[in-house]
Scaffold this active site. Structure first.
Site, PDB file in Angstrom:
ATOM      1  N   ALA A 145       2.724   6.629  22.111  1.00 18.48           N
ATOM      2  CA  ALA A 145       1.491   6.644  21.302  1.00 18.48           C
ATOM      3  C   ALA A 145       0.711   7.934  21.533  1.00 18.48           C
ATOM      4  O   ALA A 145       0.737   8.461  22.648  1.00 18.48           O
ATOM      5  CB  ALA A 145       0.631   5.439  21.664  1.00 18.48           C
ATOM      6  N   GLY A 161       2.837  11.223  17.486  1.00 17.41           N
ATOM      7  CA  GLY A 161       3.110  12.529  16.868  1.00 17.41           C
ATOM      8  C   GLY A 161       4.538  12.979  17.133  1.00 17.41           C
ATOM      9  O   GLY A 161       5.258  13.402  16.218  1.00 17.41           O
ATOM     10  N   CYS A 190       1.149  17.949  29.088  1.00 17.66           N
ATOM     11  CA  CYS A 190       0.216  18.969  28.578  1.00 17.66           C
ATOM     12  C   CYS A 190      -0.637  19.418  29.766  1.00 17.66           C
ATOM     13  O   CYS A 190      -1.842  19.179  29.807  1.00 17.66           O
ATOM     14  CB  CYS A 190      -0.628  18.437  27.420  1.00 17.66           C
ATOM     15  SG  CYS A 190      -1.428  16.870  27.736  1.00 17.66           S
TER      16      CYS A 190
END
Ligand SMILES: C[S@@+](CC[C@H](N)C(=O)[O-])C[C@H]1O[C@@H](n2cnc3c(N)ncnc32)[C@H](O)[C@@H]1O
Length: 428
Positions: free
Chosen positions: A245, A248, A363
């Protein structure tokens, strides 16, 4: 009574500095046309919070006495408008901030007079206010966490001296990047010349809200798009997105390998539901499973020839998009996160078929969240081999091989996009 935009901003600042939590994704919902003002104002307050506090302190009667958060928020909101939002009138900036101070829930009513006096004084010369704030050292807006993130982002690229330049870039609101899902490119978007398939807003074009809401396109950061443009020939039959989730990357996997079965795992029930809705709206077939990925994988009997593990992480590569993170990072339980990543990674490795591809991504620029996992895994699992699936330019100088790189870590000074680290393995 302050307008909804200022109230929303004040609530968001309380969430960060009072509750120690991130600004919720939909914090600006319901602001309508005022959303742009709210976003700009919240960004200015968060990105300049340290300097705004430093500017106020010497003007207080007793600078060493603690100031209630309600007062600090009202002052920051007022000063940020006076300094950096020339379209806002003095009257609106001052009175609305006084209104915030007077609000019993998010202000500190006894300090209404103080807020009024300080802001009126500042409003007399907005240019001087701006110059005074801009003249304070930028490092006042950096927590120890932010300092460490900057150092780690630059070190592997041999650019340790460029801290101020990187911080200055990260202190600007990011440009959104988009991806077309169906139909044709709408007016106002244009191809990103440096990244095939990536779209960006043309100069002066409005944000393509209606196009996004129609499901014909999505927002996806440039780094995620580059990461998913990996070169891997064998067509997968079974794919897994282990931490999926909001979906993307699941979307891109489904579009890149339409013939393969796709499983998308998500631990949080609400996020799993949202993922299901998103994939359905995009007309993509995937088996969405709400489960802890490590537990589900360790149940046994499942194997995949392409696994993406976009693991939960500190988000330290997203300081530009989430300007509250520098203020929250010091309280992060990094060892817990790192242990969780390791648990997920080991479970994923156990379900990779021979000849299959595993991509691990975070990230984050912190080495313990990726580089260290990679080294530990390579040492512990002799059957794993690095797979050079990204162009060499995305690797650090030490990681660039002839055929590309197996360690994705774009140079933050030459690449515009979120900070990412990713590595790829195949298994013999
Ligand atoms: C970095 S986000 C994934 C972003 C997603 N891949 C995308 O590109 O849209 C990590 C996701 O993993 C979920 N998550 C965290 N721990 C998990 C676990 N043990 N099992 C499955 N999902 C997990 C989080 O709730 C979060 O939605």
């Amino acid at each position: 009574m302050p307008t909804p935009a200022r109230l929303h901003v004040a609530h968001a600042l309380h969430t960060v500095f009072g509750d120690g939590e991130r600004v919720p994704d939909l914090w600006d919902r319901g602001l309508g046309e005022d959303a742009a003002l709210g976003q700009a104002l919240l960004g200015l307050c968060l990105r300049n919070w340290g300097r705004l506090q430093a500017f106020v302190k010497p003007q207080l009667k007793d600078p060493d006495r603690g100031v209630p958060l309600g007062t600090r928020v009202a002052l920051a909101v007022g000063l940020a408008q006076l300094a950096w939002l020339p379209g806002v009138t003095d009257f609106a900036a001052v009175n609305e901030a006084v209104g915030l101070a007077a609000d019993r829930a998010i202000g500190f009513p006894p300090h209404r007079g103080l807020v009024n006096a300080l802001l009126r004084r500042a409003a007399k010369d907005r240019g001087a206010l701006r110059a005074a704030l801009d003249g304070l050292p930028a490092r006042m807006d950096r927590s120890p966490f932010a300092e460490r993130v900057l150092a780690e982002a630059l070190a592997p690229h041999g650019r340790s001296a460029e801290v101020e330049a990187l911080w200055s870039r990260l202190s600007q609101p990011p440009h959104a990047a988009f991806r077309l899902l169906k139909g044709t490119v709408p007016e106002g978007l244009e191809p990103d010349p440096a990244l095939p398939g990536c779209l960006r807003q043309a100069e002066g074009a409005p944000f393509p809200r209606a196009w996004l809401e129609s499901g014909a396109g999505m927002v996806q950061d440039r780094s995620s798009q580059a990461l998913l443009a990996y070169a891997w020939e064998p067509a997968p039959a079974r794919m897994l997105d282990a931490c999926a989730a909001p979906g993307g990357k699941t979307t891109v996997l489904a579009l890149r390998h339409p013939g393969a079965g796709l499983w998308a795992l998500e631990r949080q029930p609400r996020r799993a539901e949202r993922l299901k809705r998103t994939l359905a709206q995009r007309g993509l077939a995937a088996e969405v499973v709400q489960a802890d990925a490590a537990v589900w994988l360790e149940e046994g009997g499942r194997s995949f020839d392409l696994i993406l593990l976009d693991a939960p992480c500190s988000g330290s590569g997203t300081l530009q998009k989430h300007p509250e993170l520098p203020w929250l990072g010091d309280a992060l339980d990094l060892p817990r996160l790192v242990a969780e990543q390791r648990r997920l990674l080991e479970a994923a490795v156990g379900c990779l078929t021979p000849g299959g591809l595993l991509i691990y991504a975070v990230c984050s620029w912190l080495p313990e969240e990726a580089a260290a996992h990679r080294e530990a895994l390579l040492a512990a699992q002799p059957g794993l081999r690095p797979a050079n699936i990204w162009p060499a330019a995305f690797g650090t100088p030490a990681d660039r091989g002839e055929g590309g790189t197996s360690f994705f870590r774009p140079d933050p000074m030459t690449w515009e996009g979120e900070g990412f680290q990713a590595f790829a393995f195949t298994r013999s």
